[in-house]
Design an enzyme around this catalytic site. Structure first.
Site, short mmCIF file in Angstrom:
data_model
loop_
_atom_site.label_atom_id
_atom_site.label_comp_id
_atom_site.label_asym_id
_atom_site.label_seq_id
_atom_site.Cartn_x
_atom_site.Cartn_y
_atom_site.Cartn_z
N GLY A 114 11.34 27.92 -12.59
CA GLY A 114 12.27 28.36 -13.59
C GLY A 114 12.03 29.90 -14.07
CG ASP A 171 17.36 32.26 -5.90
OD1 ASP A 171 17.56 32.14 -4.81
OD2 ASP A 171 16.45 32.72 -6.58
CB THR A 212 12.71 33.57 -10.23
OG1 THR A 212 11.51 33.33 -9.30
CG2 THR A 212 13.60 34.54 -9.62
CE LYS A 227 10.98 38.65 -8.51
NZ LYS A 227 10.53 37.43 -8.44
NE ARG A 233 9.87 26.22 -2.04
CZ ARG A 233 9.70 25.53 -3.36
NH1 ARG A 233 9.87 26.43 -4.31
NH2 ARG A 233 9.55 24.29 -3.53
CD GLN A 234 3.32 27.69 3.85
OE1 GLN A 234 2.93 26.42 3.92
NE2 GLN A 234 2.40 28.79 4.04
CG HIS A 270 14.12 29.17 1.08
ND1 HIS A 270 14.62 29.83 -0.03
CD2 HIS A 270 13.11 29.91 1.67
CE1 HIS A 270 13.53 30.60 -0.50
NE2 HIS A 270 12.93 30.85 0.82
CG ASP A 328 -0.28 0.02 2.58
OD1 ASP A 328 1.13 -0.15 2.45
OD2 ASP A 328 -0.94 0.32 3.52
C1 R5P Z 1 12.77 32.54 -3.44
O1 R5P Z 1 13.01 32.90 -2.65
C2 R5P Z 1 13.45 31.45 -3.81
O2 R5P Z 1 14.90 31.95 -3.62
C3 R5P Z 1 13.90 31.17 -5.79
O3 R5P Z 1 14.02 32.52 -6.15
C4 R5P Z 1 12.35 30.79 -5.81
O4 R5P Z 1 12.17 29.69 -5.34
C5 R5P Z 1 12.47 30.31 -7.31
O5 R5P Z 1 11.42 29.86 -8.00
P1 R5P Z 1 10.76 29.57 -9.39
O6 R5P Z 1 11.99 29.10 -10.11
O7 R5P Z 1 9.54 28.90 -9.36
O8 R5P Z 1 10.69 31.15 -9.92
#
Ligand code: R5P
Length: 310
Positions: free
Chosen positions: A222, A216, A224, A190, A93-94, A127, A34
């Site tokens: 991708g 980053d 960003t 941005k 990320r949270q 992060h 399962d």
């Molecule tokens: C954001 O705070 C992170 O450092 C990255 O810039 C982000 O997770 C990139 O996400 P994506 O590739 O979806 O734009």
């Protein structure tokens, strides 16, 4: 000392094992019919210093459960010390409450790992650095910057390089890399001027004629990177590269990068590269196996890990 691998990134675990010249311990990490996780450590670990190598990458929930259950097996088998080696720490990320009624998933995951019985954590380019403090056990947050800097120096002309942070939040990380390779820094800012209007990209710094290096921690969709590359080229950049630690690359990200104007995206193998990543003409993977292996060796011998970055 023993090395145990989950299923998230077997090739990286094998490369770390080769660096340390220590075979991976015999263990079964598989599934019941399962899909529940089944674990059996098949050699004695009593009194051993054990390192569990497991990124909590996609499928994140499965890989996290594997890490927790392997840890439980080791603890119940009287391992002396258990170190979770998590090259990519998912659910990062949270990491704070940006609005009401949201979780702090990074803290919850840190609690789960700790309560499963892990004694220390070894991770890479979190992060947000403060996630280190979510653990009340020793946690080393390694940096890929020396590995990335070495590759950049070998490949890109020194006089013309410019490091670029793709957003204001990443400036500290980008500045650290710029310092290592003796390059100037630019920032993509941005902004959405009014609700409903599309985002405007302002470039802080003169990028005209420069080989720009976007830096980053994560590339996920991708978006960003691709948008930042377009903005840099529109502002006169000669070419745009990206050096990103964790290639999450979900959904259509690989196709998006392949059809973008990015000359090359360089990621590490903190996350197992998919076949699509390996086949992409402008994505290259460099290994962090020796960095992780050296940090494991130093942890085992109680020597300095931070001096790896001097
Ligand atoms: C954001 O705070 C992170 O450092 C990255 O810039 C982000 O997770 C990139 O996400 P994506 O590739 O979806 O734009």
């Amino acid at each position: 000392m023993k090395l145990v691998a989950g299923n998230s990134n077997r090739p990286l675990a094998e490369a770390i094992s080769a660096y340390l010249n220590i075979p991976l311990a015999k263990a079964q990490v598989k599934r019941f019919a399962d899909m529940e996780v089944f674990v059996e450590i098949q050699e004695n670990v009593r009194g051993e210093d054990v390192f569990v190598i497991q990124s909590t990458s996609f499928p994140t929930n499965d890989h996290l459960m594997e890490l927790l259950i392997i840890t439980d097996a080791l603890r119940r088998s009287s391992a002396r010390r258990i170190t979770a080696v998590v090259p990519y720490f998912g659910y990062a990320r949270q990491d704070r409450r940006m609005s009401g009624r949201t979780p702090i998933s990074a803290k919850l995951v840190a609690n789960l790992i700790t309560h499963a019985g892990v004694d220390r954590v070894l991770t890479l380019d979190l992060h947000a650095g403060q996630i280190q403090g979510f653990f009340d056990i020793p946690t080393d947050n390694l940096f890929s910057a020396p590995t990335l800097a070495r590759d950049i120096k070998e490949r890109l002309d020194g006089g013309n390089r410019m490091v670029v942070s793709p957003d204001v939040g990443g400036v500290v990380r980008a500045r650290a890399l710029a310092k290592r390779i003796d390059a100037q820094l630019a920032i993509v800012d941005k902004r959405r001027e009014r609700p409903g209007e599309s985002e405007v990209m302002n470039i802080i710094g003169d990028v005209s004629g420069r080989s720009c290096i976007l830096v980053d921690d994560i590339v996920d969709s991708g978006g960003t990177l691709v948008n930042a590359a377009d903005a840099l080229l529109a502002n006169g950049a000669k070419e745009v590269y990206a050096y990103i630690t964790h290639g999450v690359l979900s959904g259509g990200a690989v196709a998006r990068i392949a059809s973008s104007r990015l000359k090359e995206l360089v990621i590490t193998d903190s996350i197992l590269p998919t076949e699509a990543v390996k086949a992409a003409h402008n994505i290259r993977v460099i290994s962090i196996a020796s960095l992780m292996g050296e940090a494991i060796a130093r942890t085992a011998t109680e020597s300095s890990v931070s001096s790896l970055f001097d």
